[in-house]
Design a protein around this motif. Structure first.
Motif, PDB file in Angstrom:
ATOM      1  N   PHE A 207       0.855  -1.180   0.000  1.00 26.02           N
ATOM      2  CA  PHE A 207       0.000   0.000   0.000  1.00 26.02           C
ATOM      3  C   PHE A 207       0.888   1.225   0.000  1.00 26.02           C
ATOM      4  N   ARG A 210      -0.144   4.963   0.586  1.00 20.94           N
ATOM      5  CA  ARG A 210      -0.615   5.415   1.887  1.00 20.94           C
ATOM      6  C   ARG A 210       0.615   5.977   2.570  1.00 20.94           C
ATOM      7  N   SER A 234       0.065  -5.637   5.013  1.00 17.53           N
ATOM      8  CA  SER A 234      -0.728  -4.561   4.445  1.00 17.53           C
ATOM      9  C   SER A 234      -0.882  -3.398   5.405  1.00 17.53           C
ATOM     10  N   VAL A 236      -3.492  -0.849   6.477  1.00 20.40           N
ATOM     11  CA  VAL A 236      -4.937  -0.692   6.324  1.00 20.40           C
ATOM     12  C   VAL A 236      -5.436   0.397   7.252  1.00 20.40           C
ATOM     13  N   ARG A 237      -6.672   0.767   7.076  1.00 23.79           N
ATOM     14  CA  ARG A 237      -7.250   1.850   7.860  1.00 23.79           C
ATOM     15  C   ARG A 237      -7.784   1.322   9.187  1.00 23.79           C
ATOM     16  N   SER A 240     -11.168  -0.194   9.447  1.00 25.76           N
ATOM     17  CA  SER A 240     -11.410  -1.518   8.885  1.00 25.76           C
ATOM     18  C   SER A 240     -11.213  -2.638   9.887  1.00 25.76           C
ATOM     19  N   LEU A 244     -11.882  -6.711   9.216  1.00 21.72           N
ATOM     20  CA  LEU A 244     -10.705  -7.532   8.961  1.00 21.72           C
ATOM     21  C   LEU A 244     -10.491  -8.594  10.031  1.00 21.72           C
ATOM     22  N   GLY A 303      -4.944   5.081  -0.584  1.00 21.13           N
ATOM     23  CA  GLY A 303      -5.482   3.738  -0.368  1.00 21.13           C
ATOM     24  C   GLY A 303      -5.549   2.835  -1.568  1.00 21.13           C
ATOM     25  N   ASP A 318      -7.563  -0.454  -0.913  1.00 19.98           N
ATOM     26  CA  ASP A 318      -7.988  -0.516   0.493  1.00 19.98           C
ATOM     27  C   ASP A 318      -9.501  -0.312   0.516  1.00 19.98           C
ATOM     28  N   GLY A 321     -10.660   2.926   2.046  1.00 20.70           N
ATOM     29  CA  GLY A 321      -9.897   4.114   1.703  1.00 20.70           C
ATOM     30  C   GLY A 321     -10.585   5.036   0.712  1.00 20.70           C
TER      31      GLY A 321
END
Length: 370
Positions: A207, A210, A234, A236-237, A240, A244, A303, A318, A321
């Motif tokens: 990613f 980001r 990864s 990630v936000r 999430s 996830l 993202g 993402d 994202g």
């Protein structure tokens, strides 16, 4: 090759009652490379000749050896026996070189040093100027054909817009020959090429778009343990976490743990089912539709992941994202970034364009019609 012909290293040679035209002895050529300062030692000379073999420039006269051996074996330049592969890429390159030589050889050439935005550029010309010249010299029959030729030269990296922001147009936009065909090149430059770097050598995160340096105390980055299906760490936000950490998600085998910053272990395999060329994307009636996406980056970026080259594609998005919210999907091809045509660029260059550009990103992508 021409220097070797002049020096009589390339000539007809007889071996086992058979004559092999226009060939050279590998051991003699290695000696020649060292004597003429093209290689500092035999090992480098062998590597250089292997590079030429890998690019289908030379080959063993009977094709019994796929590698270059520093021995009394006969090799030949493919241009000397008609086996050199004249692919479309090679033809465009040779056309570009021919046009360049013609342009620099005439008086009052359209190629000049010009200035734009206080920056001086070498070997420049106006798009409309080049089209006029191509028609005048009989290189093309009409302006449309000239534009197509200019676009092919740009897409193959032979010419470019001086600030790399436009494709080739019949207008007063300033372009330049990116390649100086008359610069004397040393063979050793072949060993310094980095255009074919493996994706695994790239230091960026999957990613990569980001941003990896948010303000101190920001905990928007999560690292998710890998499994056999994706083999990648990864970024990630935070929003999430719920989606996830559930067992229903096959990509993640364990709950996420907070770390800072995320680390890339390796790069994922391409999501494309098969390679796609620029010609296929742009051909009339091709099953692709162009879409414009406006993506407003948040505190940690946009993202998505871009990968590949000529053309690049969207490798991952993402789901929480900004890119996903704007309609970006995996397998889309990147056509332009903030008005800059990018089909001819690699993913490192496109990533750099995005990271150094404004927070609001305008991208044109090409998507397959289902």
């Amino acid at each position: 090759r021409l220097r070797l012909h002049d020096g009589k290293l390339i000539k007809d040679r007889r071996y086992h009652l058979r004559t092999y035209p226009n060939c050279f002895v590998a051991k003699e050529l290695t000696d020649w490379l060292i004597d003429h300062k093209e290689a500092p030692d035999r090992e480098t000379g062998i590597r250089l000749m292997q590079k030429l073999m890998d690019h289908y420039i030379i080959h063993h006269v009977c094709d019994e050896h796929s590698d270059y051996k520093d021995a009394k074996l006969l090799y030949r330049f493919r241009k000397d026996d008609g086996t050199f592969p004249l692919t479309k890429d090679v033809k465009v390159f040779m056309r570009g070189q021919s046009l360049y030589e013609k342009l620099v050889s005439v008086e009052e050439s359209i190629l000049k040093v010009r200035e734009e935005n206080s920056v001086k550029y070498q070997r420049t010309f106006l798009g409309s100027e080049m089209i006029d010249w191509l028609i005048q010299e009989g290189e093309v029959e009409n302006r449309q054909e000239a534009v197509e030729l200019g676009r092919a030269l740009l897409e193959h990296g032979i010419i470019q817009h001086v600030s790399n922001r436009h494709h080739f147009f019949d207008s007063d936009i300033l372009y330049q020959f990116w390649i100086n065909f008359r610069r004397r090149r040393r063979l050793t430059e072949l060993l310094n090429e980095n255009s074919s770097r493996a994706l695994s050598e790239s230091p960026d995160s999957p990613f990569c778009l980001r941003k990896l340096n948010p303000e101190p105390g920001n905990t928007s980055f999560l690292s998710v343990q890998t499994n056999k299906e994706i083999k990648v760490v990864s970024a990630v936000r935070r929003s999430s976490i719920t989606s996830l950490s559930g067992n229903s998600n096959a990509y993640f085998s364990a709950p996420p743990t907070l770390v800072f910053p995320p680390v890339a272990e390796c790069n994922p395999k391409s999501v494309l089912k098969r390679p796609v060329t620029n010609e296929e994307l742009l051909s009339p009636g091709a099953p692709y539709v162009k879409k414009t996406l406006t993506i407003v980056g948040d505190a940690v970026g946009w993202g998505f992941v871009v990968r590949g080259g000529r053309p690049c594609h969207i490798q991952a998005v993402d789901p929480g994202g900004p890119a996903a919210a704007a309609g970006m999907k995996v397998c889309q091809f990147v056509f332009s970034v903030n008005g800059v045509y990018v089909l001819h660029l690699d993913y490192q260059t496109i990533s750099s364009l995005i990271m150094t550009g404004p927070r609001t990103l305008v991208m044109e992508v090409m998507e397959a019609i289902e």
